[in-house]
Design a protein around this motif. Structure first.
Motif, short mmCIF file in Angstrom:
data_model
loop_
_atom_site.label_atom_id
_atom_site.label_comp_id
_atom_site.label_asym_id
_atom_site.label_seq_id
_atom_site.Cartn_x
_atom_site.Cartn_y
_atom_site.Cartn_z
N GLU A 33 0.17 8.24 14.69
CA GLU A 33 0.77 8.21 13.36
C GLU A 33 2.22 7.72 13.40
O GLU A 33 2.89 7.69 12.38
CB GLU A 33 0.72 9.61 12.74
CG GLU A 33 -0.71 10.08 12.44
CD GLU A 33 -0.77 11.49 11.87
OE1 GLU A 33 0.29 12.14 11.83
OE2 GLU A 33 -1.86 11.91 11.46
N GLU A 73 5.27 5.36 8.50
CA GLU A 73 5.62 6.50 7.67
C GLU A 73 4.70 6.67 6.47
O GLU A 73 4.75 7.69 5.77
CB GLU A 73 7.07 6.36 7.18
CG GLU A 73 7.34 5.11 6.36
CD GLU A 73 7.70 3.91 7.22
OE1 GLU A 73 8.14 2.89 6.65
OE2 GLU A 73 7.54 4.00 8.47
N SER A 74 3.84 5.70 6.22
CA SER A 74 2.88 5.79 5.12
C SER A 74 1.63 5.01 5.50
O SER A 74 1.67 4.16 6.40
CB SER A 74 3.48 5.19 3.84
OG SER A 74 3.68 3.79 3.99
N PRO A 75 0.47 5.28 4.84
CA PRO A 75 -0.73 4.49 5.13
C PRO A 75 -0.51 3.00 4.93
O PRO A 75 -1.00 2.18 5.71
CB PRO A 75 -1.76 5.05 4.14
CG PRO A 75 -1.30 6.44 3.86
CD PRO A 75 0.20 6.38 3.89
N GLU A 76 0.24 2.63 3.88
CA GLU A 76 0.50 1.22 3.64
C GLU A 76 1.26 0.58 4.81
O GLU A 76 0.95 -0.54 5.23
CB GLU A 76 1.29 1.04 2.34
CG GLU A 76 0.52 1.39 1.08
CD GLU A 76 0.55 2.88 0.78
OE1 GLU A 76 -0.03 3.29 -0.24
OE2 GLU A 76 1.15 3.65 1.57
N ARG A 77 2.24 1.30 5.32
CA ARG A 77 3.01 0.79 6.45
C ARG A 77 2.13 0.66 7.70
O ARG A 77 2.23 -0.33 8.43
CB ARG A 77 4.20 1.73 6.74
CG ARG A 77 5.06 1.33 7.94
CD ARG A 77 5.70 -0.01 7.76
NE ARG A 77 6.57 -0.33 8.88
CZ ARG A 77 7.08 -1.54 9.10
NH1 ARG A 77 6.80 -2.54 8.28
NH2 ARG A 77 7.87 -1.75 10.15
N SER A 78 1.28 1.65 7.93
CA SER A 78 0.37 1.60 9.08
C SER A 78 -0.55 0.38 8.98
O SER A 78 -0.77 -0.34 9.97
CB SER A 78 -0.47 2.88 9.14
OG SER A 78 0.34 4.02 9.30
#
Length: 230
Positions: A33, A73-78
């Protein structure tokens, strides 16, 4: 030597993503994560290099398979990080990207829920020293080994041809690509020598089977890849 590939991949991630943290450790919830994971999942055989007109012995080769994950730091960033990595890997010479889903039992063994990831295969070579060749002190006797062409085709569900599949005979150092009709051809293989293992790579799948066990139709081997219909 493997550590040199580790460093190469870390440098590559740095070129693609800048200063994103990179971990080579076994994936854990905290690490996947946060940053990029490059976990060495397995070592596998690699096809030998193309024969060269040289007195040097061909190098020993293996394929290193890494599990690549990315977290932010967020699903979008991942998702953004993972997308940048997978497209950069597809453009990188020498990299082979495997997009087939990781088996659920493997995620369970790692203690993680299934998540977007891909496998990255990188070849590793080790040069071998040149052996001293003893002088020939007796007349040289040569024997011709009969050779024949080997034909085959690669198909998926419903016997639909699969073009651009990579077909290899590792024991003989031979490889070929299928054409638009799924056909491949090895121009010359010894007729009295067992063919051994045949490997086919296509659509993220790898099939290894003994060539002698494959069915034939109209004088050609038939390789059926177990792909999902859709």
């Amino acid at each position: 030597m493997i550590d040199e590939v580790d460093q190469r991949l870390k440098t590559w991630v740095g070129r693609v993503l800048g200063d994103a943290p990179v971990s080579l450790a076994v994936p854990q919830r905290e690490s996947v994560e946060r940053g990029v994971g490059l976990y060495l999942l397995e070592l596998a055989p690699a096809p030998p290099p193309r024969p060269a007109h040289s007195s040097r012995r061909p190098p020993l080769r293996v394929s290193l398979c890494y599990l690549v994950t990315a977290g932010g730091e967020s699903p979008e960033r991942s998702h953004h990080l993972l997308g940048e990595l997978v497209f950069a890997a597809l453009e990188e010479p020498g990299f082979e990207v495997d997009l087939s889903p990781l088996p659920v039992p493997l995620w369970a063994a790692l203690g993680l829920a299934p998540r977007p990831a891909f496998r990255l295969r990188v070849p590793l070579e080790r040069e071998r020293p040149v052996s001293a060749v003893p002088r020939v002190k007796v007349p040289l006797i040569t024997r011709t080994v009969p050779a024949v062409a080997l034909l085959g085709r690669v198909v998926g569900p419903g016997d639909i041809p699969i073009p651009e599949a990579l077909v290899e005979l590792p024991s003989m150092g031979l490889s070929a690509r299928t054409d638009a009709k799924g056909l491949f051809r090895f121009a010359s293989v010894p007729s009295a020598t067992p063919l051994g293992r045949l490997e086919v790579r296509a659509k993220g799948k790898v099939l290894a089977v003994r060539a002698e066990e494959l069915p034939t139709e109209e004088g050609a081997l038939v390789v059926r890849l177990p792909l999902k219909e859709g």
